[in-house]
Design a protein around this motif. Structure first.
Motif, mmCIF file in Angstrom:
data_model
loop_
_atom_site.group_PDB
_atom_site.id
_atom_site.type_symbol
_atom_site.label_atom_id
_atom_site.label_comp_id
_atom_site.label_asym_id
_atom_site.label_seq_id
_atom_site.Cartn_x
_atom_site.Cartn_y
_atom_site.Cartn_z
ATOM 1 N N GLU A 283 0.821 -1.210 0.000
ATOM 2 C CA GLU A 283 0.000 0.000 0.000
ATOM 3 C C GLU A 283 0.855 1.260 0.000
ATOM 4 O O GLU A 283 0.488 2.261 -0.636
ATOM 5 C CB GLU A 283 -0.945 0.009 1.205
ATOM 6 C CG GLU A 283 -1.927 1.170 1.160
ATOM 7 C CD GLU A 283 -3.118 0.982 2.078
ATOM 8 O OE1 GLU A 283 -3.499 1.960 2.727
ATOM 9 O OE2 GLU A 283 -3.660 -0.144 2.141
ATOM 10 N N ARG A 284 2.005 1.236 0.674
ATOM 11 C CA ARG A 284 2.861 2.420 0.696
ATOM 12 C C ARG A 284 3.362 2.755 -0.711
ATOM 13 O O ARG A 284 3.338 3.916 -1.139
ATOM 14 C CB ARG A 284 4.036 2.194 1.639
ATOM 15 C CG ARG A 284 4.950 3.398 1.773
ATOM 16 C CD ARG A 284 6.056 3.134 2.784
ATOM 17 N NE ARG A 284 6.969 4.261 2.908
ATOM 18 C CZ ARG A 284 8.016 4.293 3.706
ATOM 19 N NH1 ARG A 284 8.263 3.252 4.503
ATOM 20 N NH2 ARG A 284 8.799 5.347 3.742
ATOM 21 N N ASP A 285 3.831 1.719 -1.426
ATOM 22 C CA ASP A 285 4.306 1.943 -2.788
ATOM 23 C C ASP A 285 3.153 2.334 -3.706
ATOM 24 O O ASP A 285 3.322 3.155 -4.618
ATOM 25 C CB ASP A 285 4.999 0.697 -3.323
ATOM 26 C CG ASP A 285 6.368 0.469 -2.690
ATOM 27 O OD1 ASP A 285 6.967 1.460 -2.231
ATOM 28 O OD2 ASP A 285 6.819 -0.686 -2.648
ATOM 29 N N CYS A 286 1.986 1.745 -3.482
ATOM 30 C CA CYS A 286 0.827 2.110 -4.300
ATOM 31 C C CYS A 286 0.399 3.550 -4.035
ATOM 32 O O CYS A 286 -0.103 4.232 -4.939
ATOM 33 C CB CYS A 286 -0.343 1.156 -4.045
ATOM 34 S SG CYS A 286 -0.174 -0.442 -4.881
ATOM 35 N N SER A 287 0.595 4.022 -2.809
ATOM 36 C CA SER A 287 0.281 5.415 -2.506
ATOM 37 C C SER A 287 1.230 6.353 -3.254
ATOM 38 O O SER A 287 0.806 7.388 -3.801
ATOM 39 C CB SER A 287 0.385 5.659 -0.998
ATOM 40 O OG SER A 287 0.100 7.008 -0.682
ATOM 41 N N ALA A 288 2.522 5.999 -3.286
ATOM 42 C CA ALA A 288 3.479 6.792 -4.059
ATOM 43 C C ALA A 288 3.133 6.755 -5.539
ATOM 44 O O ALA A 288 3.216 7.773 -6.248
ATOM 45 C CB ALA A 288 4.895 6.260 -3.832
ATOM 46 N N LEU A 289 2.717 5.587 -6.007
ATOM 47 C CA LEU A 289 2.309 5.439 -7.404
ATOM 48 C C LEU A 289 1.084 6.297 -7.709
ATOM 49 O O LEU A 289 1.004 6.943 -8.762
ATOM 50 C CB LEU A 289 2.013 3.966 -7.684
ATOM 51 C CG LEU A 289 1.582 3.580 -9.090
ATOM 52 C CD1 LEU A 289 2.666 3.928 -10.101
ATOM 53 C CD2 LEU A 289 1.269 2.080 -9.144
#
Length: 443
Positions: free
Chosen positions: A160-166
């Motif tokens: 989710e953290r990487d998806c938030s950055a994405l």
């Protein structure tokens, strides 16, 4: 980033187009300066607490501001995270693409979950508010692209953290367009030759704004810079290829194409997109494409029966054949050129630079058409066999349109990379300039 990239982007703080959009928006909703606004010489232009509106435009545009104007503004009803979630949820109910993505993941909630931890500092919220109010189509495009990017991130196994950055990268990828002349939104405004350098600069502008804000991981700014790159090196602004494009950048470049097709085409977007992804498999990351194609199959089967295409297939085939033949003629006439029909399997000649670039692109296009069974030398017989086959003729028509678009793309890229091509300084440049002019007339 290199000095070239630093110098390529316009000075965001002084963009007259963004200032105009911001001050015009302020005529309709309350915008207040949370801090005094100074020029770069320390002269106060606007008092703290002053109301911003279009009457300030002429004064502001004459100065280089000390910092971006939107860094300390208070706006009525801004775009914030709850507003983004609400807008994206509404889009998932109304938009075919977003609904398709949400259904594939099981719910709209899962698709939008990464937004909960999205960073949105005041200046970025201001830019998105200006986009929503002054460029609503651009705002919707950003939301659609964000949805596609999150979907691809989830399917790729990102947390989710990487998806938030994405999500941040996708949402902010076109900030640079806010600093361009709105004439670019006019479908009748045809941009050719050196003018395209302004379009090529918008990923750089957005990257610089995001990087300077220091609110996001470095990967976000890099991905934004890469959202128009292609896996085969044919994209811009840096012409990266393969592993040189970051994982988030690969997601953005595919998400951009997916969203663009659903925005541009009301008729048969799934079939058009499916065809382009298959015909251009070297341009897009195959692992990510494998998450998109299955979503399109049911729509392709349904839509192909509704709107027959391909009635102009013969004209498209003739034009493609002429373009390839004229290129072979020009190439053969060069010193050391190859005689006869070149074709994708022919040995490469000696030209270098711009001509070699266009030659490689045309060879790749012909190879892709052969692999798809749609090269002009094959299509005449194919069309005769497909009479009465609506689905088959529709695909032939779409292949032809995509191939003609790629001819235009080769023309545009040649002028963008070699803006003095029309000077015809070498025999190779003269040959390429002749071919580009021929294509421009025919298309």
């Amino acid at each position: 980033m290199t000095d070239t990239l630093e110098s390529a982007g316009p000075d965001a703080a002084d963009s007259p187009h963004y200032l105009r959009a911001l001050t015009d928006m302020a005529d309709r909703r309350t915008v207040v300066a949370g801090a005094a606004i100074y020029n770069d010489m320390g002269v106060k232009l606007v008092e703290k607490g002053a109301r911003i509106d279009s009457r300030l435009y002429d004064r502001l545009v004459q100065h280089k501001l000390r910092e971006p104007i939107d860094r300390h503004l208070s706006i009525d009803n801004p775009v914030d995270v709850p507003a983004l979630v609400a807008a994206a949820s509404a889009l998932a109910e109304q938009d075919a693409l977003c609904a398709l993505l949400a259904d594939a993941l099981g719910s709209t909630g899962r698709l939008l979950a990464p937004l909960r931890s999205l960073a949105l500092p005041p200046s970025m919220a201001c830019k998105l508010t200006v986009m929503r109010e002054q460029r609503p189509q651009l705002f919707q495009h950003s939301l659609q692209m964000m949805a596609v990017a999150i979907y691809l991130g989830i399917k790729s196994g990102l947390g989710e953290r990487d998806c938030s950055a994405l999500a941040a990268a996708a949402l902010l990828h076109d900030l640079g367009v806010l600093y361009m002349d709105p004439v670019w939104d006019d479908p009748g405004h045809k941009v050719v030759g050196p003018q395209r350098k302004h379009l090529a600069a918008h990923p750089i502008s957005a990257m610089l704004m995001i990087r300077d804000m220091q609110a996001y991981p470095p990967s976000v700014a890099v991905a934004v810079l890469e959202h128009h790159e292609r896996m085969d090196g044919s994209g811009y602004p840096r012409g990266l290829s393969g592993a040189d494009i970051t994982p988030l950048g690969r997601i953005l470049l595919l998400a951009e194409v997916v969203a663009a097709f659903y925005e541009k085409y009301e008729d048969m977007p799934a079939q058009r997109l499916s065809l382009v992804l298959r015909l251009n498999h070297r341009k897009f990351p195959s692992a990510l494409v494998s998450h998109i194609l299955p979503l399109l199959r049911e729509e392709v089967a349904r839509d192909s029966a509704l709107l027959p295409l391909g009635s102009d297939a013969s004209q498209q085939i003739d034009l493609l054949a002429e373009a390839f033949a004229y290129w072979d003629q020009l190439k053969a006439a060069l010193p050391g050129g190859q005689g006869g029909a070149a074709g994708p399997a022919a040995p490469r000649g000696t030209p270098t630079g711009a001509f070699a670039f266009a030659d490689a692109r045309l060879m790749a296009l012909q190879k892709a058409l052969i692999e798809a069974g749609s090269h002009p030398r094959h299509q005449g017989e194919l069309i005769a066999q497909l009479q009465g086959d609506v689905l088959g003729m529709a695909e032939v028509g779409l292949v032809g349109r995509e191939a003609l678009w790629q001819l235009q793309s080769i023309l545009n890229a040649s002028h963008r990379r070699w803006p003095r091509l029309a000077d015809r300084a070498t025999p190779e440049d003269a040959a390429l300039a002749d071919w580009c002019e021929w294509v421009a007339r025919k298309l």
